[in-house]
Design an enzyme around this catalytic site. Sequence first.
Site, PDB file in Angstrom:
ATOM      1  N   HIS A 174       5.114  -9.686  -1.777  1.00 35.58           N
ATOM      2  CA  HIS A 174       4.329  -8.477  -1.496  1.00 35.58           C
ATOM      3  C   HIS A 174       3.549  -8.620  -0.191  1.00 35.58           C
ATOM      4  O   HIS A 174       3.087  -9.706   0.137  1.00 35.58           O
ATOM      5  CB  HIS A 174       3.339  -8.223  -2.632  1.00 35.58           C
ATOM      6  CG  HIS A 174       3.986  -7.770  -3.905  1.00 35.58           C
ATOM      7  ND1 HIS A 174       3.732  -8.339  -5.121  1.00 35.58           N
ATOM      8  CD2 HIS A 174       4.875  -6.779  -4.143  1.00 35.58           C
ATOM      9  CE1 HIS A 174       4.435  -7.717  -6.061  1.00 35.58           C
ATOM     10  NE2 HIS A 174       5.146  -6.770  -5.489  1.00 35.58           N
ATOM     11  N   ASP A 194       4.046   1.478 -11.422  1.00 27.81           N
ATOM     12  CA  ASP A 194       4.472   0.226 -10.799  1.00 27.81           C
ATOM     13  C   ASP A 194       3.532  -0.903 -11.258  1.00 27.81           C
ATOM     14  O   ASP A 194       2.309  -0.723 -11.279  1.00 27.81           O
ATOM     15  CB  ASP A 194       4.377   0.434  -9.269  1.00 27.81           C
ATOM     16  CG  ASP A 194       4.895  -0.730  -8.479  1.00 27.81           C
ATOM     17  OD1 ASP A 194       5.880  -1.356  -8.902  1.00 27.81           O
ATOM     18  OD2 ASP A 194       4.310  -1.021  -7.409  1.00 27.81           O
ATOM     19  N   VAL A 201       8.548  -0.122  -1.557  1.00 23.57           N
ATOM     20  CA  VAL A 201       7.911  -0.224  -0.238  1.00 23.57           C
ATOM     21  C   VAL A 201       6.500   0.342  -0.369  1.00 23.57           C
ATOM     22  O   VAL A 201       6.338   1.497  -0.780  1.00 23.57           O
ATOM     23  CB  VAL A 201       8.698   0.579   0.820  1.00 23.57           C
ATOM     24  CG1 VAL A 201       8.039   0.429   2.192  1.00 23.57           C
ATOM     25  CG2 VAL A 201      10.169   0.152   0.870  1.00 23.57           C
TER      26      VAL A 201
HETATM   27  O1  G3H Z   1       5.388  -2.876  -6.054  1.00 23.04           O
HETATM   28  C1  G3H Z   1       5.205  -2.639  -4.853  1.00 23.04           C
HETATM   29  C2  G3H Z   1       6.042  -3.258  -3.831  1.00 23.04           C
HETATM   30  O2  G3H Z   1       6.653  -4.392  -4.298  1.00 23.04           O
HETATM   31  C3  G3H Z   1       5.440  -3.236  -2.494  1.00 23.04           C
HETATM   32  O3  G3H Z   1       5.710  -4.321  -1.652  1.00 23.04           O
HETATM   33  O4  G3H Z   1       3.828  -3.821  -0.109  1.00 23.04           O
HETATM   34  O5  G3H Z   1       5.497  -5.582   0.402  1.00 23.04           O
HETATM   35  O6  G3H Z   1       6.135  -3.191   0.528  1.00 23.04           O
HETATM   36  P1  G3H Z   1       5.275  -4.223  -0.129  1.00 23.04           P
HETATM   37 ZN    ZN Z   2       5.799  -4.980  -6.399  1.00 23.03          ZN
END
Ligand code: G3H
Ligand code: ZN
Length: 286
Positions: free
Chosen positions: A179, A81, A230
Site C-alpha cells: 500500500h 475495502d 488504486v
Molecule cells: O485497498 C486499497 C488499495 O490497496 C490501495 O493501494 O494506495 O497503494 O493504491 P494504493
Molecule cells: Zn488495499
Amino acid sequence: MLVPMKPLLDAALKGGYAVGSFNVASYEMMESIIRTAADCESPVIVSTSSAEARYLDPEVVVAAARALSHKYGTPIALHLDHGDSFEMATQCIRSGYTSVMYDGSHLSLHENIALTQQVVAAAHAVGVTVEGEIGRIQGVEDDLIVDEREASMTDVNEATRFAHETGIDALAVAIGNAHGFYKSEPTLDMARLSAIRSATDISIVLHGGTGIPAEQIKQAVTLGIAKINVASKIRRTFMNALHGALAEDPNTTEVRDVMTVGREAMMAAIKESMEMLGSIGKSSKV
Ligand code: G3H
Ligand code: ZN
C-alpha cells in the site's frame, strides 16, 4: 444502478482485463470515478475503506452512489475495502453496499477462515459479493528485508484452503505489492500469482495498485488478476490539484472552482488507470 462485484470480475476474467477499484473520501472523488467510468464505458468499483465509510456514513455513500450511477447512466459496484469487523461488513450490507471485503489477514489462518465464513454467510444471503485476504500486504512504511518480505507473501496452500473453506468470491493476495508509494520499483511474484490462480480458480485481487509499472500490471492481468485497487494515486492527484489551485489564488472563496480543478485532475488519473487495466469500452459486456 448498483450491481454486485462478482459479475464484473467474472466478465473481466473472461475478457482478459481487470476492473479498477478506486477509494473515495468525498463526494467529488465519487463523482469523478463514476463520471470517468461513464465517459470511458468502463466497469468500475467504488470503494470506501472502513475509515472512509465511517467518515462519510454508509447510508450516505449508498444514496450518493445510486444517484450518481443513475445520473451518469452507468452501473457500478459499491464495495467496502479492508472491512475491519463483522459489524462493519454487516452495516455496509444493510445500507446497500453490493460487495464487502473482510480483511482478517492479521489473524491466524483458523480465525481468518472462521470470521470470513461469517461475513460470507451474511453477504451471500442477500446477493452481496465477498473479498477475503490471505497473506499480509505491507504498508509503505515497512522497510522489509527479503526474509520478511517473503514471509508476508500469500502461501499457495493456505490460499487454496482459505478460498475453499470460506466460499469467498475474490481473493486479495500479497505477491510483492504494498500500500502507498513504493520506495523502489516493485517486482510482483508472477510465479506465485500463477500458482494461486490455478489452485483456487477464483478472481484474484491486487491491492497497492499505485506505482506498479504498467507492464507488470498487464502481465498480472493475463495471469488472473481481475480487480486492481488504486487509492494513493488519485488521492495524491486530487490533493496536488487543490494545492495548485489554492497557490494560484490563495484568497479564493470559490469552493466550486477549486473542486473542479481537483475533479478534472482526478478524472485524468482514473482514465489512465483504466487504460492500463484494459477496461475501457467493456461496461456493455456486463
Ligand atoms: O485497498 C486499497 C488499495 O490497496 C490501495 O493501494 O494506495 O497503494 O493504491 P494504493
Ligand atoms: Zn488495499
